[in-house]
Design a protein around this motif. Structure first.
Motif, PDB file in Angstrom:
ATOM      1  N   VAL A  64      -2.111   5.024   6.279  1.00  0.00           N
ATOM      2  CA  VAL A  64      -1.802   3.610   6.521  1.00  0.00           C
ATOM      3  C   VAL A  64      -0.343   3.378   6.135  1.00  0.00           C
ATOM      4  O   VAL A  64       0.415   2.736   6.851  1.00  0.00           O
ATOM      5  N   HIS A  65       0.027   3.934   4.997  1.00  0.00           N
ATOM      6  CA  HIS A  65       1.407   3.888   4.518  1.00  0.00           C
ATOM      7  C   HIS A  65       2.099   5.188   4.912  1.00  0.00           C
ATOM      8  O   HIS A  65       1.577   6.280   4.677  1.00  0.00           O
ATOM      9  N   ALA A  66       3.295   5.031   5.508  1.00  0.00           N
ATOM     10  CA  ALA A  66       3.930   6.164   6.185  1.00  0.00           C
ATOM     11  C   ALA A  66       4.187   7.364   5.282  1.00  0.00           C
ATOM     12  O   ALA A  66       3.828   8.488   5.611  1.00  0.00           O
ATOM     13  N   GLN A  67       4.830   7.125   4.129  1.00  0.00           N
ATOM     14  CA  GLN A  67       5.187   8.283   3.298  1.00  0.00           C
ATOM     15  C   GLN A  67       3.969   8.873   2.577  1.00  0.00           C
ATOM     16  O   GLN A  67       4.087   9.886   1.890  1.00  0.00           O
ATOM     17  N   GLU A  68       2.801   8.251   2.766  1.00  0.00           N
ATOM     18  CA  GLU A  68       1.579   8.770   2.153  1.00  0.00           C
ATOM     19  C   GLU A  68       0.837   9.660   3.144  1.00  0.00           C
ATOM     20  O   GLU A  68      -0.387   9.704   3.192  1.00  0.00           O
ATOM     21  N   TRP A  69       1.606  10.401   3.965  1.00  0.00           N
ATOM     22  CA  TRP A  69       1.049  11.227   5.036  1.00  0.00           C
ATOM     23  C   TRP A  69       0.171  12.367   4.533  1.00  0.00           C
ATOM     24  O   TRP A  69      -0.590  12.956   5.304  1.00  0.00           O
ATOM     25  N   TRP A 145       9.840   5.538   3.765  1.00  0.00           N
ATOM     26  CA  TRP A 145       9.339   4.470   4.645  1.00  0.00           C
ATOM     27  C   TRP A 145       7.826   4.335   4.485  1.00  0.00           C
ATOM     28  O   TRP A 145       7.114   5.341   4.444  1.00  0.00           O
ATOM     29  N   GLN A 146       7.353   3.083   4.392  1.00  0.00           N
ATOM     30  CA  GLN A 146       5.908   2.847   4.254  1.00  0.00           C
ATOM     31  C   GLN A 146       5.338   2.032   5.419  1.00  0.00           C
ATOM     32  O   GLN A 146       4.144   2.073   5.692  1.00  0.00           O
ATOM     33  N   ALA A 147       6.189   1.258   6.074  1.00  0.00           N
ATOM     34  CA  ALA A 147       5.739   0.270   7.062  1.00  0.00           C
ATOM     35  C   ALA A 147       5.478   0.903   8.425  1.00  0.00           C
ATOM     36  O   ALA A 147       5.558   2.119   8.592  1.00  0.00           O
ATOM     37  N   PHE A 211      -7.519   5.724   2.415  1.00  0.00           N
ATOM     38  CA  PHE A 211      -6.873   6.721   1.554  1.00  0.00           C
ATOM     39  C   PHE A 211      -5.380   6.460   1.456  1.00  0.00           C
ATOM     40  O   PHE A 211      -4.687   6.334   2.465  1.00  0.00           O
ATOM     41  N   HIS A 212      -4.917   6.375   0.224  1.00  0.00           N
ATOM     42  CA  HIS A 212      -3.501   6.175  -0.080  1.00  0.00           C
ATOM     43  C   HIS A 212      -3.093   7.215  -1.114  1.00  0.00           C
ATOM     44  O   HIS A 212      -3.926   7.953  -1.628  1.00  0.00           O
ATOM     45  N   SER A 213      -1.782   7.252  -1.439  1.00  0.00           N
ATOM     46  CA  SER A 213      -1.335   8.034  -2.579  1.00  0.00           C
ATOM     47  C   SER A 213      -0.303   7.194  -3.332  1.00  0.00           C
ATOM     48  O   SER A 213       0.397   6.399  -2.711  1.00  0.00           O
ATOM     49  N   GLN A 214      -0.147   7.260  -4.626  1.00  0.00           N
ATOM     50  CA  GLN A 214      -0.794   8.211  -5.482  1.00  0.00           C
ATOM     51  C   GLN A 214      -1.365   7.494  -6.707  1.00  0.00           C
ATOM     52  O   GLN A 214      -1.275   6.286  -6.794  1.00  0.00           O
TER      53      GLN A 214
HETATM   54 ZN    ZN Z   1      -0.501   3.110   0.113  1.00  0.00          ZN
END
Ligand code: ZN
Length: 303
Positions: A64-69, A145-147, A211-214
């Protein structure tokens, strides 16, 4: 897991590699259905993979959040093993995969934000017609980037406490499209958000997991619509993997996917913050995180 897929799990998940791996997974297990959940701002496909009994399935959503790939890799890694065990009629973690999935199926959306992940991995040039905008907005730091490609944080864009969240964003100096934490002009303004909303209205999900990090944390609540059993379910999941069960605070307390799901359907929704360290978590973290979470992922389907 298909041996041909092994190299996929050793590097950040580019969009073409995700599509290729999804097709490979379907090949290894014909019972898997591969479909399109929706399209991103730049027209990239948000793919869905399903397996098992779909009358009241469970949803796993990642990236969902880009850098949390890394969450995208984790979910595909899991689905790869799960579908291979299903096809071979074998067990995973000493649990009977066939029996679990015949009771309750799984729908996986591994890449909710395909444009954002491409920006975080390959840089602003991957944003096509929005490349200049992303370049200026990212200020030489596109890796964090997260968006989505329009600078809207997809986990602030859901219709759950949106106006409260907007006030909090403004207090934090976020008034316009940003690499993170800008919720958009209005709830569900983004095509990625609308695709997830439509999926949840079409399929009667028993529970959803984002699912996200961290942080090695599990979040289970959103206001008074939080179902009474959610805390107990969260405790079971936390006990399985040793993550801590938490209540949201600050900017993470409204506008998220699980918040909207709980608020709309009064059914359990969870956010799982995988791993520990600085985002983006290095790809070498995938295997240790997967080993720690495998049993929890199976229990999450079973619960
Ligand atoms: Zn996140």
């Amino acid at each position: 897991m298909l041996t041909g897929n092994r190299s996929f799990y050793r590097r950040p998940p580019t969009y073409p590699a995700v599509l290729r791996t999804a097709v490979q997974i379907k090949k290894q297990c014909p019972a898997v259905r591969l479909f399109t959940v929706g399209k991103s701002v730049l027209g990239r496909r948000m793919i869905g993979l399903s397996l098992g009994n779909l009358s009241a399935p469970v949803l796993f959503a990642g990236a969902v959040h880009a850098q949390e790939w890394l969450t995208c890799l984790l979910l595909l890694r899991f689905f790869d093993d799960l579908s291979a065990a299903y096809a071979a009629k074998t067990e995973l973690c000493d649990l009977p995969v066939g029996k679990i999935l015949e009771r309750r199926g799984l729908i996986l959306v591994p890449l909710v934000n395909p444009d954002g992940v491409e920006i975080a991995i390959s840089g602003p040039a991957s944003a096509g017609r929005l490349a200049d905008f992303v370049e200026q907005t990212a200020r030489k730091d596109s890796r964090s980037w997260q968006a989505n490609a329009r600078g809207v944080d997809l986990n602030h864009n859901y219709n759950a406490g949106f106006s409260v969240l907007r006030r909090m964003e403004k207090r934090n100096g976020i008034n316009s499209p940003s690499p993170r934490q800008y919720g958009g002009e209005y709830p569900h303004s983004e095509p990625e958000t609308r695709a997830m909303v439509a999926l949840c209205r079409r399929v009667c999900f028993k529970r959803v997991f984002a699912f996200h990090s961290q942080g090695e944390e599990i979040y289970y609540s959103y206001g008074e619509k939080t179902p009474p059993n959610a805390r107990f379910l969260g405790e079971v999941l936390a006990a399985s993997c040793g993550y801590s069960l938490e209540e949201p605070t600050g900017l993470a307390s409204h506008g998220g996917f699980k918040d909207w799901f709980i608020n709309t359907f009064s059914r359990p929704g969870f956010t799982i913050e995988i791993g520990r360290g600085e985002n983006p978590l290095p790809v070498e973290e995938l295997e240790p995180i997967y080993a720690r979470l495998l049993e929890m992922l199976l229990i999450a389907i079973l619960l």
